[in-house]
Design a protein around this motif. Sequence first.
Motif, short mmCIF file in Angstrom:
data_model
loop_
_atom_site.label_atom_id
_atom_site.label_comp_id
_atom_site.label_asym_id
_atom_site.label_seq_id
_atom_site.Cartn_x
_atom_site.Cartn_y
_atom_site.Cartn_z
N THR A 68 0.84 -1.19 0.00
CA THR A 68 0.00 0.00 0.00
C THR A 68 0.88 1.24 0.00
N ILE A 69 0.66 2.10 -0.98
CA ILE A 69 1.40 3.36 -1.06
C ILE A 69 0.52 4.47 -0.52
N SER A 70 1.14 5.41 0.18
CA SER A 70 0.40 6.56 0.69
C SER A 70 1.34 7.76 0.70
N ARG A 71 0.79 8.93 0.84
CA ARG A 71 1.60 10.14 0.82
C ARG A 71 1.11 11.11 1.87
N ASP A 72 2.04 11.88 2.42
CA ASP A 72 1.71 12.96 3.35
C ASP A 72 2.39 14.20 2.78
N ASN A 73 1.64 14.98 2.04
CA ASN A 73 2.22 16.14 1.37
C ASN A 73 2.78 17.16 2.38
N ALA A 74 2.14 17.27 3.52
CA ALA A 74 2.60 18.23 4.53
C ALA A 74 3.98 17.86 5.07
N LYS A 75 4.27 16.56 5.09
CA LYS A 75 5.57 16.09 5.59
C LYS A 75 6.53 15.79 4.45
N ASN A 76 6.11 16.02 3.21
CA ASN A 76 6.94 15.71 2.04
C ASN A 76 7.44 14.27 2.10
N THR A 77 6.56 13.36 2.44
CA THR A 77 6.94 11.96 2.62
C THR A 77 5.95 11.04 1.92
N VAL A 78 6.48 10.02 1.29
CA VAL A 78 5.69 8.96 0.69
C VAL A 78 6.05 7.65 1.40
N TYR A 79 5.07 6.82 1.62
CA TYR A 79 5.25 5.57 2.36
C TYR A 79 4.91 4.37 1.49
N LEU A 80 5.48 3.24 1.84
CA LEU A 80 5.11 1.98 1.22
C LEU A 80 4.97 0.95 2.35
N GLN A 81 3.74 0.57 2.63
CA GLN A 81 3.48 -0.48 3.59
C GLN A 81 3.49 -1.81 2.86
N MET A 82 4.35 -2.71 3.30
CA MET A 82 4.49 -4.01 2.63
C MET A 82 4.14 -5.10 3.62
N ASN A 83 3.12 -5.86 3.29
CA ASN A 83 2.67 -6.98 4.14
C ASN A 83 2.82 -8.30 3.39
N SER A 84 2.74 -9.38 4.13
CA SER A 84 2.83 -10.72 3.54
C SER A 84 4.02 -10.83 2.61
N LEU A 85 5.16 -10.38 3.08
CA LEU A 85 6.35 -10.35 2.23
C LEU A 85 6.80 -11.74 1.84
N LYS A 86 7.33 -11.83 0.62
CA LYS A 86 7.80 -13.08 0.06
C LYS A 86 9.29 -12.96 -0.25
N PRO A 87 9.99 -14.08 -0.33
CA PRO A 87 11.42 -14.00 -0.71
C PRO A 87 11.65 -13.27 -2.02
N GLU A 88 10.71 -13.38 -2.95
CA GLU A 88 10.87 -12.70 -4.24
C GLU A 88 10.69 -11.19 -4.16
N ASP A 89 10.30 -10.68 -2.99
CA ASP A 89 10.24 -9.24 -2.79
C ASP A 89 11.60 -8.66 -2.41
N THR A 90 12.58 -9.53 -2.22
CA THR A 90 13.93 -9.07 -1.89
C THR A 90 14.46 -8.19 -3.01
N ALA A 91 14.85 -6.96 -2.65
CA ALA A 91 15.28 -5.99 -3.66
C ALA A 91 15.75 -4.72 -2.96
N VAL A 92 16.34 -3.84 -3.74
CA VAL A 92 16.56 -2.47 -3.29
C VAL A 92 15.35 -1.65 -3.75
N TYR A 93 14.75 -0.95 -2.81
CA TYR A 93 13.54 -0.17 -3.09
C TYR A 93 13.88 1.32 -3.16
N TYR A 94 13.33 1.97 -4.18
CA TYR A 94 13.55 3.39 -4.43
C TYR A 94 12.21 4.11 -4.60
N CYS A 95 12.21 5.37 -4.28
CA CYS A 95 11.06 6.19 -4.67
C CYS A 95 11.54 7.19 -5.72
N ASN A 96 10.60 7.64 -6.52
CA ASN A 96 10.90 8.61 -7.57
C ASN A 96 9.58 9.16 -8.06
N ALA A 97 9.68 10.15 -8.88
CA ALA A 97 8.49 10.68 -9.52
C ALA A 97 7.95 9.64 -10.51
#
Length: 115
Positions: A68-97
């Motif tokens: 689940t992605i969410s954003r808080d514009n007042a805090k200039n922050t974007v979040y990614l809630q990751m549940n039920s993680l799997k081994p194939e989710d192993t990665a380097v995670y980045y945010c960008n436009a």
Amino acid sequence: QVQLVESGGGLVQPGGSLRLSCAASGSIFSITAMGWYRQRPGKQRELVAAITTGGTTNYPDSVKGRFTISRDNAKNTVYLQMNSLKPEDTAVYYCNALPPRSDYWGQGTQVTVSS
């Protein structure tokens, strides 16, 4: 110049959860769609979550229902809630436009899903 700093990664067991954060140095979130991307070992970077300025979200089938992605514009922050993680989710995670800008890539945050 905008800088994006990702945090919140780590080692988690399969089925676990993590919450990633992306903080921006400037107020860009209110004027641009944002995305979370990941690069798995030996794979190309891929988009895993997107959010528009209006809050509409979109996910590929591989993470739909788990991330689940969410954003808080007042805090200039974007979040990614990751549940039920799997081994194939192993990665380097980045945010960008969305679409990504070459000058916005940060260092990313490593997520490792392993028992």
